[in-house]
Design a protein around this motif. Sequence first.
Motif, PDB file in Angstrom:
ATOM      1  N   ARG A  15       0.772  -1.377  -0.009  1.00  0.00           N
ATOM      2  CA  ARG A  15      -0.043   0.086  -0.008  1.00  0.00           C
ATOM      3  C   ARG A  15       0.890   0.989  -0.135  1.00  0.00           C
ATOM      4  O   ARG A  15       0.852   2.226  -0.986  1.00  0.00           O
ATOM      5  CB  ARG A  15      -0.827   0.228   1.127  1.00  0.00           C
ATOM      6  N   ARG A  16       1.892   1.059   1.048  1.00  0.00           N
ATOM      7  CA  ARG A  16       2.665   2.478   0.855  1.00  0.00           C
ATOM      8  C   ARG A  16       3.499   2.599  -0.491  1.00  0.00           C
ATOM      9  O   ARG A  16       3.637   3.556  -1.012  1.00  0.00           O
ATOM     10  CB  ARG A  16       3.699   2.352   2.034  1.00  0.00           C
ATOM     11  N   MET A  38      -4.274  -2.326 -16.539  1.00  0.00           N
ATOM     12  CA  MET A  38      -3.400  -2.656 -15.685  1.00  0.00           C
ATOM     13  C   MET A  38      -4.044  -2.849 -14.147  1.00  0.00           C
ATOM     14  O   MET A  38      -3.652  -3.859 -13.527  1.00  0.00           O
ATOM     15  CB  MET A  38      -2.404  -1.527 -15.653  1.00  0.00           C
ATOM     16  N   ALA A  39      -4.813  -2.141 -13.871  1.00  0.00           N
ATOM     17  CA  ALA A  39      -5.677  -2.152 -12.584  1.00  0.00           C
ATOM     18  C   ALA A  39      -6.207  -3.374 -12.429  1.00  0.00           C
ATOM     19  O   ALA A  39      -6.311  -3.994 -11.550  1.00  0.00           O
ATOM     20  CB  ALA A  39      -6.575  -1.004 -12.341  1.00  0.00           C
ATOM     21  N   GLU A  40      -7.229  -4.009 -13.411  1.00  0.00           N
ATOM     22  CA  GLU A  40      -7.859  -5.018 -13.450  1.00  0.00           C
ATOM     23  C   GLU A  40      -7.046  -6.336 -13.491  1.00  0.00           C
ATOM     24  O   GLU A  40      -7.211  -7.251 -12.562  1.00  0.00           O
ATOM     25  CB  GLU A  40      -8.721  -5.032 -14.720  1.00  0.00           C
ATOM     26  N   SER A  41      -5.857  -6.160 -14.076  1.00  0.00           N
ATOM     27  CA  SER A  41      -4.904  -7.496 -14.060  1.00  0.00           C
ATOM     28  C   SER A  41      -4.218  -7.405 -12.723  1.00  0.00           C
ATOM     29  O   SER A  41      -4.096  -8.423 -11.991  1.00  0.00           O
ATOM     30  CB  SER A  41      -3.728  -7.157 -15.016  1.00  0.00           C
ATOM     31  N   LEU A  42      -3.914  -6.339 -12.215  1.00  0.00           N
ATOM     32  CA  LEU A  42      -3.090  -6.386 -10.950  1.00  0.00           C
ATOM     33  C   LEU A  42      -4.180  -6.743  -9.569  1.00  0.00           C
ATOM     34  O   LEU A  42      -3.918  -7.472  -8.715  1.00  0.00           O
ATOM     35  CB  LEU A  42      -3.016  -4.931 -10.502  1.00  0.00           C
ATOM     36  N   GLU A  43      -5.505  -6.491  -9.805  1.00  0.00           N
ATOM     37  CA  GLU A  43      -6.501  -6.769  -8.914  1.00  0.00           C
ATOM     38  C   GLU A  43      -6.845  -8.364  -9.055  1.00  0.00           C
ATOM     39  O   GLU A  43      -6.659  -8.848  -7.768  1.00  0.00           O
ATOM     40  CB  GLU A  43      -7.938  -6.156  -9.073  1.00  0.00           C
ATOM     41  N   ARG A  45      -4.567 -10.543  -9.715  1.00  0.00           N
ATOM     42  CA  ARG A  45      -3.247 -11.137  -9.203  1.00  0.00           C
ATOM     43  C   ARG A  45      -3.209 -10.993  -7.697  1.00  0.00           C
ATOM     44  O   ARG A  45      -2.546 -12.007  -6.887  1.00  0.00           O
ATOM     45  CB  ARG A  45      -2.124 -10.787  -9.989  1.00  0.00           C
ATOM     46  N   MET A  46      -3.677  -9.997  -7.145  1.00  0.00           N
ATOM     47  CA  MET A  46      -3.675  -9.498  -5.692  1.00  0.00           C
ATOM     48  C   MET A  46      -4.619 -10.522  -4.874  1.00  0.00           C
ATOM     49  O   MET A  46      -4.499 -10.784  -3.717  1.00  0.00           O
ATOM     50  CB  MET A  46      -4.017  -8.075  -5.517  1.00  0.00           C
ATOM     51  N   ARG A  47      -5.703 -10.902  -5.443  1.00  0.00           N
ATOM     52  CA  ARG A  47      -6.490 -11.781  -4.849  1.00  0.00           C
ATOM     53  C   ARG A  47      -6.016 -13.137  -4.428  1.00  0.00           C
ATOM     54  O   ARG A  47      -6.330 -13.755  -3.302  1.00  0.00           O
ATOM     55  CB  ARG A  47      -7.547 -12.357  -5.853  1.00  0.00           C
TER      56      ARG A  47
END
Length: 130
Positions: A15-16, A38-43, A45-47
């Motif tokens: 987050r930082r 990029m945001a959708e892909s990152l979301e 992967r983060m799950r």
Amino acid sequence: GDLVNVEDRQYRRWRRFSRSAPVWALVRLLPERRRVAMAESLEKRMRQTNLAYKQAFPEAQVRAYAADRFREGHDIVVLGHFHVEKDLTFESDGATRRILVLPEWRETRRHLVARQDGTVDFVNSDVTGH
């Protein structure tokens, strides 16, 4: 709610970093379509990361966080981040206060409503999204 669980150091580091000025400056240079992808892909992967902290709701940490807010004079605490609907009561100084954790809207279609009369409740969304 994303800062409630002080034990989740991996998330707090991410987050930082992800909210830092240099990262935002670089992201702003990208075309909007690329930023969204990029945001959708990152979301997605983060799950799959840091699952140990996602398996159980950290009620003790949530209550400790809320207790600090209540001591500051707040009457209700509303948190996101955990994606599970919770309506917890908190007894303090002879008063009952509420801790509300927002549900994951995409799956549940439920949201929080605060009315003019001061009542606050979770409700089902109708088909128009209201």
